[in-house]
Write an enzyme that holds these catalytic residues in place. Sequence first.
Site, PDB file in Angstrom:
ATOM      1  N   HIS A 173      73.703  17.130  56.083  1.00 25.92           N
ATOM      2  CA  HIS A 173      75.045  16.776  56.567  1.00 25.92           C
ATOM      3  C   HIS A 173      75.671  15.877  55.503  1.00 25.92           C
ATOM      4  CE1 HIS A 173      77.454  16.683  60.512  1.00 25.92           C
ATOM      5  NE2 HIS A 173      77.115  17.928  60.254  1.00 25.92           N
TER       6      HIS A 173
ATOM      7  N   ASN B 107      67.387  24.871  54.772  1.00 29.91           N
ATOM      8  CA  ASN B 107      68.827  24.732  54.618  1.00 29.91           C
ATOM      9  C   ASN B 107      69.166  24.720  53.135  1.00 29.91           C
ATOM     10  OD1 ASN B 107      71.119  22.199  54.413  1.00 29.91           O
ATOM     11  ND2 ASN B 107      71.579  23.885  55.773  1.00 29.91           N
TER      12      ASN B 107
ATOM     13  N   GLN C 105      82.844  15.700  62.926  1.00 27.68           N
ATOM     14  CA  GLN C 105      82.432  15.700  64.328  1.00 27.68           C
ATOM     15  C   GLN C 105      82.118  14.281  64.807  1.00 27.68           C
ATOM     16  OE1 GLN C 105      80.973  17.236  61.686  1.00 27.68           O
ATOM     17  NE2 GLN C 105      80.010  19.151  62.293  1.00 27.68           N
TER      18      GLN C 105
ATOM     19  N   ARG D  59      69.234  19.605  68.206  1.00 24.17           N
ATOM     20  CA  ARG D  59      69.562  20.769  69.047  1.00 24.17           C
ATOM     21  C   ARG D  59      68.907  22.038  68.529  1.00 24.17           C
ATOM     22  NH1 ARG D  59      74.345  18.303  68.755  1.00 24.17           N
ATOM     23  NH2 ARG D  59      75.279  19.892  67.421  1.00 24.17           N
TER      24      ARG D  59
ATOM     25  N   LYS E 109      62.223  21.364  61.270  1.00 24.94           N
ATOM     26  CA  LYS E 109      63.215  21.865  60.322  1.00 24.94           C
ATOM     27  C   LYS E 109      63.953  20.681  59.724  1.00 24.94           C
ATOM     28  CE  LYS E 109      67.138  25.102  60.015  1.00 24.94           C
ATOM     29  NZ  LYS E 109      68.129  25.863  60.822  1.00 24.94           N
TER      30      LYS E 109
ATOM     31  N   GLU F  69      67.669  19.787  57.642  1.00 23.38           N
ATOM     32  CA  GLU F  69      69.008  20.275  57.299  1.00 23.38           C
ATOM     33  C   GLU F  69      69.826  19.163  56.661  1.00 23.38           C
ATOM     34  OE1 GLU F  69      71.260  22.227  60.305  1.00 23.38           O
ATOM     35  OE2 GLU F  69      70.258  24.140  59.935  1.00 23.38           O
TER      36      GLU F  69
ATOM     37  N   GLU G 183      83.673  22.211  65.859  1.00 21.95           N
ATOM     38  CA  GLU G 183      82.244  21.906  65.795  1.00 21.95           C
ATOM     39  C   GLU G 183      81.916  20.672  66.631  1.00 21.95           C
ATOM     40  OE1 GLU G 183      81.105  21.819  61.668  1.00 21.95           O
ATOM     41  OE2 GLU G 183      81.856  23.844  61.321  1.00 21.95           O
TER      42      GLU G 183
ATOM     43  N   TYR H 134      75.357  31.420  53.457  1.00 22.99           N
ATOM     44  CA  TYR H 134      74.415  31.405  52.343  1.00 22.99           C
ATOM     45  C   TYR H 134      74.735  32.500  51.320  1.00 22.99           C
ATOM     46  CZ  TYR H 134      71.618  28.260  55.249  1.00 22.99           C
ATOM     47  OH  TYR H 134      71.188  27.194  56.006  1.00 22.99           O
TER      48      TYR H 134
ATOM     49  N   ASP I  29      72.113  26.845  69.986  1.00 26.07           N
ATOM     50  CA  ASP I  29      72.871  25.604  69.936  1.00 26.07           C
ATOM     51  C   ASP I  29      74.202  25.854  69.234  1.00 26.07           C
ATOM     52  OD1 ASP I  29      71.630  25.700  67.222  1.00 26.07           O
ATOM     53  OD2 ASP I  29      72.656  23.774  67.034  1.00 26.07           O
TER      54      ASP I  29
ATOM     55  N   HIS J 285      78.363  27.299  53.668  1.00 29.22           N
ATOM     56  CA  HIS J 285      77.428  26.567  54.513  1.00 29.22           C
ATOM     57  C   HIS J 285      76.780  27.469  55.558  1.00 29.22           C
ATOM     58  CE1 HIS J 285      75.716  23.081  56.538  1.00 29.22           C
ATOM     59  NE2 HIS J 285      76.100  23.601  57.672  1.00 29.22           N
TER      60      HIS J 285
END
Length: 746
Positions: A105, A549, A251, A126, A101, A103, A323, A57, A279, A54
């Site tokens: 999760h 991502n 988290q 963030r 951007k 990403e 995290e 890469y 961040d 993660h």
Amino acid sequence: MLDTVARAKGDPDREQPWSELGLKADEYERIREILGRRPTGAELAMYSVMWSEHCSYKSSKVHLKQFGELAQETPIGPMLAGIGENAGVIDIGQGYAVSFKVESHNHPSYVEPYQGAATGVGGIVRDIIAMGARPIAVMDPLRFGPLDADDTHRVLPGIVAGVGGYGNCLGLPNIGGEAVFDETYLGNPLVNALCVGVLRHEDLHLAKASGTGNRVILYGARTGGDGIGGVSVLASETFDADGPAKRPSVQVGDPFMEKLLIECTLELFAAGVVAGIQDLGGAGLSCATSELASAGDGGMRCELDRVPLRDSTLSPEEILMSESQERMMAVVEPADVAAFLAICAKWDVEAVDIGEVTDTGRLEITWHGETVVDVPPRTVAHDGPVYQRPFARPDWQDALQADGAERLARPATGDELRATLLQLVASPNLCDKSWITDQYDRYVRGNTVLAQPADSGMIRVDEETHLGVSVSTDCNGRFAKLDPYAGAQLALAEAYRNVATGGAVPLAVSDCLNFGSPEDPDVMWQFAEACRGLKDACAELGIPVTGGNVSLYNQTGETAILPTPVVAVLGVIDDVRRRTPSSFQAPGERVVLLGTTREELSGSEWAHVAHGHLGGLPPKVDLGAERSLARLLQDLVGVATSAHDLSDGGLAQALAEAAMVSGIGARVGLEGDPFVALYAESTARALVTVAAEDVDELRALCARHDVAMTELGTTGGDSLAVEGVFEVPLAELRDAWSATLPNALA
């Protein structure tokens, strides 16, 4: 007494839990070679999370580098920051820039749907703050298993509530996204999150720790045991049939702390007291310290025991791996520390000076006076393993492509075509998504111009000039399964087209590349082809990939998800008041099809819904035609009264949506086979309406841009009528369209 690093030199043969932390034997040996000794426990923790799939890469770097090469080879004026930064930044004119951007999760959202999705939103927000931008909107491309599956009923409500709960509390409108259902996502939902932020050019900030003697300040929420290992470990392993093989703590988000953090950080930027910023997301302090140090003067010294904790029992390793959310790290000149801390205190944000920038070229971290980390920071942040994963075209690909939709039974009579329309508009992928989107605040802050169910989200950037941006995210995983090279290009083309229908000029791309296990050569071939396809298409369209991502290991046992290269396109519009809406606006207007329809039904929503079929070749990609159509749509601002792209479900779905959303029907006539005309999913097409007196102007603009134009009919009435074929009252159409999600999820 020897410190921890010295002890590591003195007992080189001590057994360490490198395998349990996700490292391979050769990776552990490489760490020993780098350090010239075994790592300390804290160093092992840092390397394990930073060298995870993660964060590092390591399986995708060799393919992603072509996006950086594209940016260097193509003269792209508007990009102010790109790949390698927290988020891309694009110049949109008038002294403004936009950061955006997308990403993922994914795995955390399967384990704990609400918090996994909520903290995905928090993390991407963030990233945008770290560039110096004020977040102004979010979007959420989502993928789920079959709508009637028990596990979909477990994860979908929590994920939607998490996205909405966090974003709503931050006061950020959710202006778009997707909700797609397919059996391959069962047990492995995809939760991708996008954020857009705005800044003035002079407010741009980068992630680097420069200036020997500058202070390192950690501010925001306290560090806790939630998210130890977190996404960095969880997103780097395949799920087994019974769930994730490893379940580190997901988290836990606090959107109210994040809101304070946003306002505090923006005031810190305005006060000029930030020399560098990062961040804390995946890999937490391990990432922030190593990335800041390696991007700056090369050295940093931190006292880990000064980190504010929610749990006093945490070990140094756990603190470095945690995290926990809502945390930032800033580099501050000594003379500015007092002002920095005062601003944090004003916002009730805890801030602690935990170290300094050095010129040693080392990242040194102490714990109660003992050195627990002493490493070259680049080896942690940037010089991790790079795998040339084997890949090859799958043995089954040729047979899949040979099994086209032309062999499937087609509706032929008017009644059959009518029933097909009602079946498709009620299908999970094409139905009304209001059950989801009504849980999001789409208009908070008052600058939302377009939002779901419009083709793209559009938001005003400047309230005086009405400068704005438009964003769309798209991907058809079925097309990518049939041909991953073309599938990635089709995702880009659809997002590009969606932005253009509103009248915006597409400027830049961010991507979230969701695939199965990189240890499977079939999956790596799909990934390599998708990257190559996206890069070639961006080069032809002249727009850069500014960042993004990669999410791998999205599979349960041997079942990989459909290859899902989600593409986000951002465009700029000079005056949002002159945007083109997606639905019909008034009766008596002419309905016109732009572009060329071909018999392209393989991978279509019709084949999927009516037959459960996937095979053949996806629609042809014609990027030249997409560019011409986009330029035409931009010239049609003020001429066209509405514009709707044609994609999933073809012309039939576009007509139905434009009519149902507006409540204005239409009567159209079709040329040739009505089934192909209605349900083919050929690209580079849009449905537009114009006033009768503007048809000649539309015809002239189509000729100028070399775009085919077909007059279909006229808006009006309370039904959708296809002359000589069928007629459906809008009320019946809307009932079918709007009932699916409420009935399934009630």
